[in-house]
Design an enzyme around this catalytic site. Structure first.
Site, PDB file in Angstrom:
ATOM      1  N   MET A  17      32.321  93.622 -38.192  1.00 17.36           N
ATOM      2  CA  MET A  17      32.978  92.326 -38.087  1.00 17.36           C
ATOM      3  C   MET A  17      34.034  92.334 -36.977  1.00 17.36           C
ATOM      4  O   MET A  17      34.511  93.382 -36.572  1.00 17.36           O
ATOM      5  CB  MET A  17      33.640  91.963 -39.407  1.00 17.36           C
ATOM      6  CG  MET A  17      32.637  91.556 -40.469  1.00 17.36           C
ATOM      7  SD  MET A  17      33.453  90.814 -41.900  1.00 17.36           S
ATOM      8  CE  MET A  17      34.382  92.222 -42.471  1.00 17.36           C
TER       9      MET A  17
ATOM     10  N   ARG B 234      35.141  88.729 -34.763  1.00 15.17           N
ATOM     11  CA  ARG B 234      34.641  87.702 -33.858  1.00 15.17           C
ATOM     12  C   ARG B 234      35.535  87.615 -32.617  1.00 15.17           C
ATOM     13  O   ARG B 234      35.056  87.501 -31.506  1.00 15.17           O
ATOM     14  CB  ARG B 234      34.619  86.357 -34.591  1.00 15.17           C
ATOM     15  CG  ARG B 234      33.488  85.446 -34.166  1.00 15.17           C
ATOM     16  CD  ARG B 234      33.437  84.216 -35.056  1.00 15.17           C
ATOM     17  NE  ARG B 234      32.968  84.511 -36.399  1.00 15.17           N
ATOM     18  CZ  ARG B 234      31.685  84.434 -36.773  1.00 15.17           C
ATOM     19  NH1 ARG B 234      30.761  84.049 -35.908  1.00 15.17           N
ATOM     20  NH2 ARG B 234      31.321  84.718 -38.013  1.00 15.17           N
TER      21      ARG B 234
ATOM     22  N   THR C 223      43.850  77.730 -42.637  1.00 16.15           N
ATOM     23  CA  THR C 223      44.522  77.345 -43.874  1.00 16.15           C
ATOM     24  C   THR C 223      46.027  77.258 -43.684  1.00 16.15           C
ATOM     25  O   THR C 223      46.680  76.321 -44.160  1.00 16.15           O
ATOM     26  CB  THR C 223      44.216  78.395 -44.971  1.00 16.15           C
ATOM     27  OG1 THR C 223      42.856  78.256 -45.335  1.00 16.15           O
ATOM     28  CG2 THR C 223      45.101  78.203 -46.190  1.00 16.15           C
TER      29      THR C 223
ATOM     30  N   GLY D 198      43.454  82.007 -44.048  1.00 18.03           N
ATOM     31  CA  GLY D 198      43.587  82.468 -42.677  1.00 18.03           C
ATOM     32  C   GLY D 198      44.314  81.459 -41.799  1.00 18.03           C
ATOM     33  O   GLY D 198      44.958  80.528 -42.297  1.00 18.03           O
TER      34      GLY D 198
ATOM     35  N   HIS E 162      27.722  91.275 -44.372  1.00 19.90           N
ATOM     36  CA  HIS E 162      28.558  90.858 -45.493  1.00 19.90           C
ATOM     37  C   HIS E 162      29.025  91.994 -46.396  1.00 19.90           C
ATOM     38  O   HIS E 162      29.947  91.811 -47.182  1.00 19.90           O
ATOM     39  CB  HIS E 162      27.826  89.807 -46.329  1.00 19.90           C
ATOM     40  CG  HIS E 162      27.763  88.485 -45.648  1.00 19.90           C
ATOM     41  ND1 HIS E 162      26.743  88.139 -44.788  1.00 19.90           N
ATOM     42  CD2 HIS E 162      28.616  87.433 -45.659  1.00 19.90           C
ATOM     43  CE1 HIS E 162      26.953  86.927 -44.313  1.00 19.90           C
ATOM     44  NE2 HIS E 162      28.079  86.472 -44.817  1.00 19.90           N
TER      45      HIS E 162
ATOM     46  N   ARG F 272      35.445  76.193 -46.960  1.00 19.94           N
ATOM     47  CA  ARG F 272      36.054  76.005 -45.643  1.00 19.94           C
ATOM     48  C   ARG F 272      36.550  74.561 -45.478  1.00 19.94           C
ATOM     49  O   ARG F 272      36.817  74.107 -44.365  1.00 19.94           O
ATOM     50  CB  ARG F 272      35.073  76.383 -44.539  1.00 19.94           C
ATOM     51  CG  ARG F 272      34.642  77.858 -44.641  1.00 19.94           C
ATOM     52  CD  ARG F 272      33.980  78.379 -43.382  1.00 19.94           C
ATOM     53  NE  ARG F 272      33.505  79.742 -43.604  1.00 19.94           N
ATOM     54  CZ  ARG F 272      34.234  80.837 -43.419  1.00 19.94           C
ATOM     55  NH1 ARG F 272      35.476  80.745 -43.028  1.00 19.94           N
ATOM     56  NH2 ARG F 272      33.715  82.042 -43.650  1.00 19.94           N
ATOM     57  N   THR F 273      36.666  73.862 -46.583  1.00 18.57           N
ATOM     58  CA  THR F 273      37.144  72.476 -46.545  1.00 18.57           C
ATOM     59  C   THR F 273      38.520  72.394 -45.890  1.00 18.57           C
ATOM     60  O   THR F 273      39.409  73.182 -46.203  1.00 18.57           O
ATOM     61  CB  THR F 273      37.241  71.928 -47.988  1.00 18.57           C
ATOM     62  OG1 THR F 273      35.933  71.979 -48.567  1.00 18.57           O
ATOM     63  CG2 THR F 273      37.770  70.488 -48.001  1.00 18.57           C
TER      64      THR F 273
ATOM     65  N   VAL G 177      40.209  89.422 -42.968  1.00 20.75           N
ATOM     66  CA  VAL G 177      39.630  90.764 -42.953  1.00 20.75           C
ATOM     67  C   VAL G 177      39.740  91.363 -41.548  1.00 20.75           C
ATOM     68  O   VAL G 177      39.889  92.567 -41.386  1.00 20.75           O
ATOM     69  CB  VAL G 177      38.161  90.715 -43.417  1.00 20.75           C
ATOM     70  CG1 VAL G 177      37.497  92.069 -43.264  1.00 20.75           C
ATOM     71  CG2 VAL G 177      38.070  90.243 -44.865  1.00 20.75           C
ATOM     72  N   ASP G 178      39.717  90.487 -40.552  1.00 26.64           N
ATOM     73  CA  ASP G 178      39.731  90.956 -39.155  1.00 26.64           C
ATOM     74  C   ASP G 178      41.094  91.481 -38.715  1.00 26.64           C
ATOM     75  O   ASP G 178      41.202  92.077 -37.643  1.00 26.64           O
ATOM     76  CB  ASP G 178      39.329  89.811 -38.220  1.00 26.64           C
ATOM     77  CG  ASP G 178      37.853  89.461 -38.332  1.00 26.64           C
ATOM     78  OD1 ASP G 178      37.114  90.229 -38.973  1.00 26.64           O
ATOM     79  OD2 ASP G 178      37.450  88.434 -37.778  1.00 26.64           O
TER      80      ASP G 178
END
EC number: 2.7.1.11
Lengths: 342, 342, 342, 342
Positions: free
Chosen positions: C170, C172, C106, C103, C272, C73-74, C127-128
C-alpha cells in the site's frame, strides 16, 4: 552407499525438512554417510552440478522455507538429458542412488529412469495436495494456514465496509486448499475446479449471506471455471464471455458480483505468499518423517517406490500405483463444506 | 428434535468450532432447528442451566479459542447429579439428546448415562491427543504449533549464550505434544512419560549436541519421570531423589544438567499458553467436521457413539470401543524421533 | 455529556481500540457516561443512524480488526448532509459532541463543521502514515508487519527458483509502508511515490543483487511511478509507455525486469490483507492511548483539535495545523534505506 | 579503518540487525571495509577471539533472533581484562575502534574504556526498555508482542473456566513490558516494580472484573513487589510474608488471589520466549537504523557516544548523559493505564 538428492518443480514449505530427514538419518544411524545435493532439480543431475550435504549443511534447515538445493522445471529427458547422461553423471561422481523430491512430473520422470535401471526413491511434493497415493503432502498445511490467516484479515475489512471479499488461492486442478481454508475461515462460498458452478448459484450464496447481515466471503481456487466457461476458454485464458482474461479468476468474478448484486466487491490474489516461508509444525513433522522413510527405502533398495502418508503411518508405494491419478476433492467432501455456505 | 450441547474438562482450541459445526449443520440442513448449550459442562446439565444456541450465537466463533459455553470438571454422578436428575432436566426443558464434548472422563460418564437410556453422542477432546479411537484430536495441532514456535524462540537464546534450553510442554500421561513439537523444532532430546530415562542418558544427549557445537534443546512432557523416580514419587510430587518437588520436571532437570555438564541451563514451562487462543486452520477444519458428524450421528440416533478421525475420514465408534485405552506414543515412533537426537 | 463516535474512510487495524479507549475512559472515570456510535461514518451522522456504546459493546474489541461501527466514504457535505442536518441530528438525539476517527478527508470535513460551531474532536487514521501532525498513525505498524512477513515468505521462493520477487504494498501517495517493510525484509530496491526512478536504475539494483548471488527482492508502493510516466499517465491508468495499464505497478514492472535482465520475475500484490485483522500490540497501545486522549480533549472542550503522537507523548493539535500537509518520506530517510540496496 | 563489534549481556531480538546495519553501511558506502566480530561479548575482546564479518556473514541475519557473535556477561575489567589488555588486543589485530552493543553495564564499561583513550561507540540494548537516553530500545517491541499474543491465549482459557489468569512478564526494575502488553491485552491489573501495591488493591481489581462477568487478567512484571515486601525481602528471594520464595512473583500471587477471592487462579511465567526468535518489523527497522548510525558515528570519530531514538530520529548521546538513569514508567503513564483496569 552414496546418495544424491534433488528437489524439482515449484517450491513447497518442508522441502528442506525432507532433505534434513534423509541426511540426518543416514549419518546418525551410520546407514549411509555420503550425500550430495543436485543443484536446481534435474538440471543439476544432467549437468553433474552437485554440492556436498553433511551435518553442517543441514543444520537448522527444517525451519526454512524453499529448498537449499534450488529447484527448476527441467525435464531430464529434454535436450542433453536422458538415461545415458544420468548414468554417466552417477558413475563419474560415484552416486549409487537418487532421492527425487518432486511432483507428478518429477515422479513420472523418476519412474521412466527407474524402469531403465537407475536407482531412485521418490518423495511426493505438491502444495496443492493432489497426489493420490498419500493422504497429505507437506506444504499443504502451511498453505492452508496462510490462506486462512489472510481470510481472517480480509473478513474484518469486509465487515467494516459491508463488502463482499474474494480470496483467490492456489489450486490449478484441484480445490483442496480452497476447501480447507474456506472451511477454516468460514467462507460463504468455496469455488473449486472440480465443481463448475453457475454465476447465478454464486450470486445466491453471496446475497444469502448478505441478507443474513454478513459480509460475504468467497474463496476461489485459481483453476475454478464458471459453468459457462468451457475448458478451451480456460486454457486459452478467456473469460466467461470468451474475452481475453486479465488477472485471475478472482478478479474476473469481482465485477460480475458487484454489478449483479450491488454489493461492493474486492478480490485479493494470495499468490506466492502461500508457498514460501517457515513451514508449519505439521509440515515439518510430516516432511521429516517422509525424508527419514525415503532413506530407509533407499537402504532397502526399494527402487521405483515413493513414500507417502496413510493415516498416521508412513508407507511406500510403487510409482506405478501412485502416478496418473489426480486426487480431486470428492463430491461428499464438497457437499459437507457446502452445508456451511448458508 | 432439540439438542443440548456441553463442553467439559480443560479447554482446547477448536471447542467453539465443534459447537458451530453442530448447530450450523442442524439449521442449514433443517435436520434440527433447536439447540441449547449447557453452561459449564455437566454442571449446567444437573443445574438445568442452559443458553439458546442459534445462528447469532455461533457467528464467527470457530476462530475463537476456549468455549463460549464455559466448562468445568463437574462429574454428573457426583452430588445431586445422576441419571434421574439429568432425565428430569431434559424432560423439563424438552431436550431430546445431548452432544457431549469432552475427554476420557466425560465420555465415560456419557457411556454410563447412555447405558441408562439417555440419548448421547460424544465428541472426543484432549489437547494431549491420548484417545485411542481417533487419529488426532482437535487442539493438538494448535498446541504443537505453539510449542514449536516457542522452541524456535528459545533456540536463538540458547545459541547466543551457549546454553542448554529446556522446554516443558503438556502431556501428563502421554508424550505426543513433546514428540511432535520436539521433532518440528529439532530438539536434541525428547523426554516423554512412556519412556523412563536415566539422567546419564539425558546428559549424553546434551553433551553430544554441545560437542557438535549446538546449543542443546531438550523438550520434556510434564508427566515425564526419570528412571530413578518410581510412580509413587511422581504422584506424591517428589523429585528424583525423593525430595519434595517445586515446579515442574523442567525445573527439576535444569540444575541437574547444569551441575553435571557445566553447561548453563534454563527451563521454561509453556503452561497454559499451549491450550488457549485461535485454533490453527487444521484444528478448525477437524473440529468443524467432527461437529457436523456429531449432528448427523444424533439425527441417525447413534446414541452411545463418539465421532473420530481415521485417515482423512470422519468415523463413529461405540463408546465401549473408545474408552479405557490410553493412546501412548508407540516404541517405533519414539525410536524414529530418537534418531534425530544426534 | 453525550458523545457520538464515528469511523470514516478505509478501515485500519486499531479503530476498535480507539473506540474502546474513548468509551472506557469516559465510563471508568465518570467523566462521560453516555456514548453512541454513528453507523458507517458520516452516513450515520446525516441519517441519524446510531447504536448505543457501553461496556458490553466494547468488551474485547481492541483485539479485533476493522470497526464495529462500520465505515463509508460518505462526505457529510454531499447531498442531504451539511451543518444544518448534523445540528438537527445532534439536537434530536441529544448528542453534545462528536469524536471523528478518519483520514485527511474526514478531518477536513470535521474542520469545516467545527468552524460552523459543531463540537468535534478528531483522531487521525491512515494506514499509509501520511499525516503530518503525528509521528505515527495506528494501523501502520500492523501493515508493515504483515508486508514484512509476506516478503519473508516470498524470499524463500525467490531463493529456491533464482527469481526476482516483487511485492506491491500500500501507499498511493507516500512510501512509508514500502520504506519500513522493505528495510525490515532486506529488500534490494524500494520504490516509492516520492522518488520517481528510471527503469535502468531499477535494473541496476536487481542485477547487482543477482550478481552477488541473491534473489532480488523489490518492494514497490502502489503509487510509485517510473520517471518516464508523467502524472497524467499515472492518473489515467497508463503504463510507462502510454498503454492502458492492467493490474498494479508490480505487475507492470515484472515483465520489464524479466525481459531486460533475463531473470525470471514474479509480482505479488498484497492488497487488502495489509489492513485487516488483529492489530499489532504497538497499534493497540497507540490506538488506545489516542482514544483516551480524544475523550479527555472532548471533556476539556478542545473542539477543532485532533490527537497525535509526538515521541512517546500523546498531544493535541488544531485541525488547521494538521491538515493539508502530506507527510512524505524525506530524502534523508530514503538515502538511508538506499544504502542497504547494495 | 578496521572496526570490531561485540554484543554483550542478555540477548535481544534485533542484535543481528544492528550488526548487519553496521557492516552493510561500511561496505556499501566504502566508508569502512574491514570488520571483525568479538566472540561472546567482552570475553572475546580480552581473549582476542575474533571472527571476520563481511557480506557473506551478515546475509539475511536481520531476520534471526539472538546474536551470531555470541554473548556473555563478562566484565572487561575483571581478571585479565582492563585497558592495557584491550589496547594490546586491538593493536595486535589492527582494530581501530569498537562498536559495543549492550546494556547499562556494557555501556558503563565502554565509558571507562573511552575515558582511557579507547575508541568506542555504543548501541543501547535492553529488552526492558529501561535506558533513559532513547525513546525505545530494539527487542522491546518484539517482547511486548510475544507477551500480548500469550495473554490473548491465556484469556480464552480464563473465560472458559471462569479463572483469574496471571501472566508474569520480564521487567526486573521497570514495568514497560507489563505496561504495554497489559494495555494491549486489556489486562484488569498491571503490576510493576515502580508501583508497590497492596494485596487488597489487587484483590479489588480482580473481584471488580469478576463481578462484571470478566475472567480477570493480571500481568505482573517479574520485579514487582507487594507493599508488604521490603526491598530486602525481594533481594533475598523472600515472599510477602518473609518466607523463602519458590518460583516467581506470579506463582506467589496465584494462591493468595485464589484463597482470598475464591476465584480459581493460574499463573504462567513467560520467561525466555519473550527475548528470542525473529524480531518484529518495528525492531528490525529500529535496530538496522541504530547500526547504520553507529557506523556513521564511528566514522565521524564520535567516541564515547551511543546512538538512540528520539521521536522518529536517530540521535547520538554522550555516554555520560545516558548512563546512571533508569527510565522508569512515569506516574502519568501508570495512571493512564490504570483507568482501563476497570
Amino acid at each position: 552407499m552414496k546418495i544424491g538428492i534433488l528437489t524439482s518443480g515449484g517450491d513447497a514449505p518442508g522441502l528442506n525438512a525432507v532433505i534434513r530427514g534423509i541426511v540426518y538419518t543416514g549419518i546418525a544411524t551410520g546407514k549411509c554417510e555420503e550425500f550430495v545435493g543436485f543443484r536446481n532439480g534435474w538440471k543439476g543431475v544432467v549437468d553433474g552440478d552437485t554440492v556436498p550435504l553433511g551435518r553442517h549443511e543441514i543444520k537448522g534447515i527444517h525451519k526454512q522455507g524453499g529448498t537449499i538445493l534450488g529447484t527448476s522445471r527441467t525435464n531430464p529427458f529434454d535436450g542433453i538429458g536422458g538415461v545415458d547422461r544420468i548414468n554417466e553423471v552417477m558413475r563419474e561422481q560415484g552416486i549409487d542412488a537418487i532421492v527425487a523430491i518432486g511432483g507428478e512430473g518429477t515422479l513420472a520422470a523418476a519412474k521412466r529412469l527407474t524402469d531403465a535401471g537407475i536407482n531412485i526413491v521418490g518423495v511426493p511434493k505438491t502444495v496443492d495436495n493432489d497426489l493420490d497415493a498419500t493422504d497429505y503432502t507437506f506444504g499443504f498445511d502451511t498453505a492452508v494456514q496462510i490462506a486462512t490467516d489472510a481470510m481472517d484479515r480480509l473478513r474484518t475489512t469486509g465487515d467494516s465496509h459491508g463488502r463482499c471479499m474474494i480470496a483467490e488461492v492456489m489450486g490449478r486442478h484441484v480445490g483442496w486448499i480452497a476447501l480447507h481454508s474456506g472451511m477454516a475461515a468460514g467462507a460463504h462460498a468455496i469455488l473449486i475446479p472440480e465443481q463448475k458452478t453457475s454465476v447465478d448459484q454464486i450470486l445466491e450464496w453471496v446475497t444469502s449471506a448478505h441478507d443474513r447481515g454478513r459480509a460475504p466471503l468467497v474463496v476461489v481456487a485459481e483453476g475454478f471455471s464458471l459453468d459457462t466457461m468451457d475448458d478451451a476458454h480456460s486454457e486459452r485464458g478467456l473469460d466467461a464471455f470468451g474475452r481475453p482474461r486479465l488477472g485471475g479468476i478472482g478478479e474476473l468474478l469481482a465485477p460480475i458480483i458487484e454489478e449483479r448484486t450491488g454489493i461492493e466487491t474486492r478480490a485479493t490474489t494470495l499468490g506466492h505468499i502461500q508457498r514460501g516461508g517457515t513451514p508449519s509444525a505439521y509440515d515439518r513433522v510430516l516432511a521429516t518423517r517422509l525424508g527419514m522413510a525415503a532413506l530407509d527405502a533407499a537402504i532397502a533398495g526399494r527402487w521405483g517406490h515413493m513414500v507417502g502418508l496413510r493415516g498416521t503411518d508412513i508407507i511406500t508405494v510403487p510409482f506405478a500405483d501412485a502416478l496418473g491419478k489426480l486426487k480431486t476433492v470428492p463430491q461428499e467432501r464438497y457437499d459437507e463444506a457446502r452445508i456451511l455456505f448458508g
